[in-house]
Write an enzyme that holds these catalytic residues in place. Structure first.
Site, PDB file in Angstrom:
ATOM      1  N   ASP A 113       0.805  -1.216   0.000  1.00  0.00           N
ATOM      2  CA  ASP A 113       0.000   0.000   0.000  1.00  0.00           C
ATOM      3  C   ASP A 113       0.841   1.272   0.000  1.00  0.00           C
ATOM      4  O   ASP A 113       0.396   2.305  -0.499  1.00  0.00           O
ATOM      5  CB  ASP A 113      -0.957  -0.004   1.196  1.00  0.00           C
ATOM      6  CG  ASP A 113      -2.107  -0.988   0.994  1.00  0.00           C
ATOM      7  OD1 ASP A 113      -2.522  -1.172  -0.151  1.00  0.00           O
ATOM      8  OD2 ASP A 113      -2.569  -1.578   1.972  1.00  0.00           O
ATOM      9  N   TYR A 143      -9.839  -0.923   2.792  1.00  0.00           N
ATOM     10  CA  TYR A 143      -9.355  -0.786   4.167  1.00  0.00           C
ATOM     11  C   TYR A 143      -9.103   0.668   4.523  1.00  0.00           C
ATOM     12  O   TYR A 143      -8.902   1.524   3.657  1.00  0.00           O
ATOM     13  CB  TYR A 143      -8.059  -1.582   4.368  1.00  0.00           C
ATOM     14  CG  TYR A 143      -8.274  -2.950   4.982  1.00  0.00           C
ATOM     15  CD1 TYR A 143      -8.514  -3.081   6.345  1.00  0.00           C
ATOM     16  CD2 TYR A 143      -8.252  -4.108   4.209  1.00  0.00           C
ATOM     17  CE1 TYR A 143      -8.713  -4.326   6.920  1.00  0.00           C
ATOM     18  CE2 TYR A 143      -8.457  -5.353   4.771  1.00  0.00           C
ATOM     19  CZ  TYR A 143      -8.692  -5.458   6.131  1.00  0.00           C
ATOM     20  OH  TYR A 143      -8.901  -6.687   6.705  1.00  0.00           O
TER      21      TYR A 143
END
Length: 631
Positions: A295, A379
């Site tokens: 990420d 998320y």
């Protein structure tokens, strides 16, 4: 704009809009921009540590990675915002270097590409799904032995059905279907369709009262007030609180960074950040075996940081800092209230009621909090750095949001709602801790409990001792945590001793959860080697910033820590960087649907011999609503 407008007073101050503009102007003047060129990365190029510490750093530089959407060509540049010059420029070799991160401009084109692909449309038609109801999710491709992909800019795309404008599509995965997309050619290489799987009909609309139910009325308000104001002061990006003094930074790859952390005038950490994270998934199914996301390195996830809201993200007497980044066109973008700062009471600091003297004393612990929150896809991650009154430093990461979903039943997933699966996965973070414990020359000792066998010196078998092993070279300093032995790592200064003759130090206390679980011969093991160990120690090099390498997207592996430690440099009494892997292994629960309660992970840096005695004896004995004496 004049160059004077871009100047700041300290080399580690936060990025300004004028500096972003200055960098873009310099690149444009050098002929490196064009109609189809986008900024794939932008961040401060911090001066070497020595130049900051000796006061000679004056040039404000920024690193900008440029991506030509039309050709796929990418250029890594460093620009001086002070002089307006391009300091360096290098074209990337994608099969070797990897690709720049995926950017918004590319996300935005995915649905048009898919809806122009007959094979994709045919797969949706066979499932009775209208293309206009499908939200496409382009995901980083990784590196596999797939013919023709080397050197090309590839993503893999899933589809999720959205039944209406406010419907959360994560509840309706279109399983058994994935498209491999060439972002430069804007075409689909292949569509893999393993057969129709019923799309789950469950709702994921946690924000719909009809689904979530009426709000509770039993919770009474909690008010946190500081009538005299906060105990900290902020000047630019410099924060002083109690005996702590530090600077705050922010960039799109790491998010919140802490700089020059000192306690009572004594340096502890030169720079602290979360430099990478990887989320490897466990399902080997043909449509999802490749699911592994970096990420930080693949998405620059702090680009999407939330503007924090009082009473929601932060509670109490709050001070916010804005953060300036660059958008895809190299224009300044301000994230309002990106960083939250406040104090928190955290319970008892120390307490004793004495049998012999009759004294009874209690002190309250307090911590200073620096935080930011960023969503990335399904998320959301919150990063909370804590400084405590007793010299302790902690990092807590809070993971929440929506679990990634699938529809096909699998032994590698949990059914979280009727017909809805959530694959197993890990969240593994790498903290980069550039240590300066009472000075630049530090070392690391591995300290743990050691059982003593029963014998003449231990006739009753109750003895255990503390073992200490100095990690002398980079080859030694690749270690796993061991909670059964209470293993910690002490970062010490061999040149400075406390009043008892002990090396001053800070202990890195790990949670000791699982490291990377993927097979050693797997692609993700090669690309995320940093996550196979809980501890790495390297000799400081200003160019070595990211544990999986500078360009993680479609990097074939071996970059970053595994490459650097091949030099096997000494780390005993040197200028060192400590890298700590921590995180969670997530077997999703039904309780994680439709939105996941926060899961916590992190680590602690605790003084060990850094002080001669308890450093909080001077904390005043005040507490309670009336501020009375604690007895």
């Amino acid at each position: 704009m004049t160059l004077a407008e871009t100047r700041t007073t300290h080399p580690l101050e936060m990025t300004t809009a004028a500096e972003v503009d200055a960098v873009r102007s310099a690149l444009e003047g050098a002929g490196l921009l064009g109609e189809t060129v986008r900024f794939a990365f932008f961040a401060p190029e911090e001066p070497p540590k020595s130049a900051v510490l000796d006061g000679t750093a004056s040039d404000r530089r920024f690193r900008a990675v440029l991506l030509d959407l039309a050709t796929g060509r990418s250029v890594d540049t460093v620009v001086s915002a002070t002089s307006g010059e391009v300091v360096s420029s290098r074209e990337l070799d994608p099969p070797v270097d990897g690709q720049p991160p995926i950017i918004d401009s590319e996300f935005e084109m995915i649905e048009d590409i898919l809806n122009g692909t007959p094979e994709w449309l045919a797969a949706l038609s066979a499932r009775g799904i209208a293309p206009e109801s499908v939200r496409a999710v382009p995901l980083s491709a990784g590196v596999y032995d797939i013919e023709g992909e080397a050197g090309r800019r590839i993503v893999r795309a899933f589809g999720f059905r959205q039944d209406h404008e406010k419907d959360h599509p994560w509840a309706h995965p279109i399983d058994g279907l994935v498209a491999y997309v060439d972002l430069t050619a804007r075409s689909v290489d292949r569509v893999i369709d393993t057969g129709d799987v019923p799309v789950p009909a469950t709702s994921g609309n946690f924000d719909d009262p009809a689904f979530a139910g009426e709000p509770r009325t039993s919770l009474k308000p909690i008010e946190i007030t500081q009538p005299d104001g906060p105990s900290f002061s902020v000047e630019g990006n410099r924060v002083r609180w109690e005996k702590w003094d530090l600077r705050i930074g922010f960039n799109e790859r790491e998010g919140l960074t802490l700089h020059q952390i000192s306690f009572d005038g004594r340096p502890v950490v030169y720079r602290a950040s979360v430099a990478e994270m990887v989320v490897p998934y466990a399902d080997p199914a043909p449509v999802r075996f490749w699911q592994n996301y970096f990420d930080c390195g693949e998405y620059m996830f702090a680009r999407y940081a939330d503007s924090l809201q009082l009473g929601c993200d932060c509670l109490g007497e709050i001070h916010y800092l804005d953060a300036v980044i660059a958008d895809d066109l190299g224009r300044p973008k301000t994230i309002t209230n990106a960083i939250c700062m406040h104090e928190e009471d955290t319970g008892v600091l120390w307490k004793h009621s004495d049998l012999f003297t009759g004294s009874a004393e209690t002190r309250r612990q307090r911590r200073m909090v620096f935080s930011f929150f960023t969503p990335i896809g399904n998320y959301d991650y919150g990063f909370y750095w804590y400084l405590h009154l007793d010299g302790t430093i902690q990092l807590e990461v809070k993971a929440t949001g929506i679990v990634f979903t699938a529809a096909a039943p699998s032994e590698y997933a949990t059914e979280v709602a009727p017909g809805l699966q959530a694959p197993f996965h890990q969240h593994l973070f790498s903290a980069r801790l550039d240590m300066t414990v009472d000075g630049v020359r530090n070392a690391v000792d591995e300290v743990q409990a050691q059982r003593v066998p029963m014998g003449p010196d231990n006739p009753y078998g109750n003895a255990f001792r503390k073992s200490r092993t100095r990690l002398t070279r980079e080859s030694d300093a690749q270690r796993l945590a061991d909670q059964s032995a209470v293993r910690t790592w002490h970062i010490v200064n061999p040149e400075v001793q406390n009043a008892l003759g002990q090396d001053v130090g800070y202990a890195l206390i790990p949670e000791g959860r699982a490291a990377l679980l993927a097979d050693e011969s797997s692609s993700i093991h090669s690309r995320a080697t940093f996550a196979t160990k809980h501890l790495w120690v390297t000799q400081y090099d200003p160019a070595q910033r990211y544990p999986a390498g500078d360009f993680v997207n479609q990097n074939p592996g071996g970059a970053g820590l595994p490459a650097w430690v091949q030099a096997d440099r000494p780390v005993d009494g040197e200028d060192i960087v400590v890298w700590h892997t921590f995180g969670t292994t997530h077997f999703p629960r039904p309780e994680d649907w439709p939105v996941m309660p926060v899961d916590h992970t992190g680590f602690t840096l605790k003084p060990v011999g850094f002080f001669d005695r308890n450093p909080t004896l001077d904390v005043p004995a005040r507490g309670g609503a009336a501020g009375g004496h604690c007895t």
